[in-house]
Write a protein that holds these residues in place. Sequence first.
Motif, PDB file in Angstrom:
ATOM      1  N   ASN A  79      50.299 -45.299 -14.034  1.00  0.00           N
ATOM      2  CA  ASN A  79      49.620 -46.565 -13.759  1.00  0.00           C
ATOM      3  C   ASN A  79      49.081 -46.507 -12.334  1.00  0.00           C
ATOM      4  O   ASN A  79      49.836 -46.549 -11.369  1.00  0.00           O
ATOM      5  CB  ASN A  79      50.573 -47.737 -13.932  1.00  0.00           C
ATOM      6  CG  ASN A  79      49.860 -49.064 -13.842  1.00  0.00           C
ATOM      7  OD1 ASN A  79      48.645 -49.107 -13.699  1.00  0.00           O
ATOM      8  ND2 ASN A  79      50.606 -50.143 -13.923  1.00  0.00           N
ATOM      9  N   THR A  80      47.765 -46.403 -12.214  1.00  0.00           N
ATOM     10  CA  THR A  80      47.157 -46.283 -10.889  1.00  0.00           C
ATOM     11  C   THR A  80      46.754 -47.632 -10.317  1.00  0.00           C
ATOM     12  O   THR A  80      46.379 -47.706  -9.155  1.00  0.00           O
ATOM     13  CB  THR A  80      45.914 -45.376 -10.950  1.00  0.00           C
ATOM     14  OG1 THR A  80      44.993 -45.920 -11.893  1.00  0.00           O
ATOM     15  CG2 THR A  80      46.297 -43.969 -11.340  1.00  0.00           C
ATOM     16  N   GLU A  81      46.803 -48.676 -11.114  1.00  0.00           N
ATOM     17  CA  GLU A  81      46.438 -50.001 -10.625  1.00  0.00           C
ATOM     18  C   GLU A  81      47.546 -50.536  -9.727  1.00  0.00           C
ATOM     19  O   GLU A  81      48.716 -50.425 -10.032  1.00  0.00           O
ATOM     20  CB  GLU A  81      46.233 -50.972 -11.780  1.00  0.00           C
ATOM     21  CG  GLU A  81      45.049 -50.649 -12.652  1.00  0.00           C
ATOM     22  CD  GLU A  81      44.887 -51.663 -13.769  1.00  0.00           C
ATOM     23  OE1 GLU A  81      45.378 -52.796 -13.629  1.00  0.00           O
ATOM     24  OE2 GLU A  81      44.288 -51.299 -14.781  1.00  0.00           O
ATOM     25  N   GLN A  82      47.141 -51.104  -8.620  1.00  0.00           N
ATOM     26  CA  GLN A  82      48.108 -51.700  -7.723  1.00  0.00           C
ATOM     27  C   GLN A  82      48.158 -53.199  -7.983  1.00  0.00           C
ATOM     28  O   GLN A  82      47.150 -53.820  -8.311  1.00  0.00           O
ATOM     29  CB  GLN A  82      47.732 -51.435  -6.274  1.00  0.00           C
ATOM     30  CG  GLN A  82      47.792 -49.973  -5.907  1.00  0.00           C
ATOM     31  CD  GLN A  82      47.429 -49.772  -4.441  1.00  0.00           C
ATOM     32  OE1 GLN A  82      47.064 -50.711  -3.752  1.00  0.00           O
ATOM     33  NE2 GLN A  82      47.532 -48.544  -3.984  1.00  0.00           N
ATOM     34  N   LYS A  83      49.335 -53.738  -7.840  1.00  0.00           N
ATOM     35  CA  LYS A  83      49.490 -55.172  -8.029  1.00  0.00           C
ATOM     36  C   LYS A  83      48.852 -55.899  -6.859  1.00  0.00           C
ATOM     37  O   LYS A  83      48.954 -55.476  -5.707  1.00  0.00           O
ATOM     38  CB  LYS A  83      50.970 -55.542  -8.104  1.00  0.00           C
ATOM     39  CG  LYS A  83      51.650 -55.002  -9.326  1.00  0.00           C
ATOM     40  CD  LYS A  83      53.095 -55.433  -9.356  1.00  0.00           C
ATOM     41  CE  LYS A  83      53.800 -54.856 -10.562  1.00  0.00           C
ATOM     42  NZ  LYS A  83      55.215 -55.247 -10.583  1.00  0.00           N
ATOM     43  N   LYS A  84      48.189 -57.001  -7.163  1.00  0.00           N
ATOM     44  CA  LYS A  84      47.598 -57.811  -6.113  1.00  0.00           C
ATOM     45  C   LYS A  84      48.707 -58.591  -5.420  1.00  0.00           C
ATOM     46  O   LYS A  84      49.576 -59.175  -6.067  1.00  0.00           O
ATOM     47  CB  LYS A  84      46.572 -58.776  -6.684  1.00  0.00           C
ATOM     48  CG  LYS A  84      45.339 -58.097  -7.206  1.00  0.00           C
ATOM     49  CD  LYS A  84      44.305 -59.107  -7.649  1.00  0.00           C
ATOM     50  CE  LYS A  84      43.049 -58.428  -8.127  1.00  0.00           C
ATOM     51  NZ  LYS A  84      42.049 -59.410  -8.572  1.00  0.00           N
TER      52      LYS A  84
END
Length: 104
Positions: A79-84
């Motif tokens: 998972n390359t998406e970072q949490k906002k």
Amino acid sequence: MPDVVEIYMCKPGQKLDEGALVVSHDIRDKADAKEDAMRKCKINPSLGRIAYYAINEDGDFKAYFSYTNPNVAELQPVNTEQKKVKKKPKKKTFWQKFKSALGV
């Protein structure tokens, strides 16, 4: 005893011809092939199947040994998406609270 052994290594759901090809001169018999397959699967648990083909001087080949890894480790997608990060609301000062209470 084969002259050369071609080793096809593939992931689960992948065709043998799409997998990696390695050539070996060290594999003498099926016991060596089985030992090599188990070692390769221990090193790389994501391998699903390994097939060994014996190649003779004439260029003829035959299926020599095939091993299916019973303990295949499925690769999980990263998972390359970072949490906002939510900004904390600024606290109101005393005078801001007082003015809002008066309705000004």
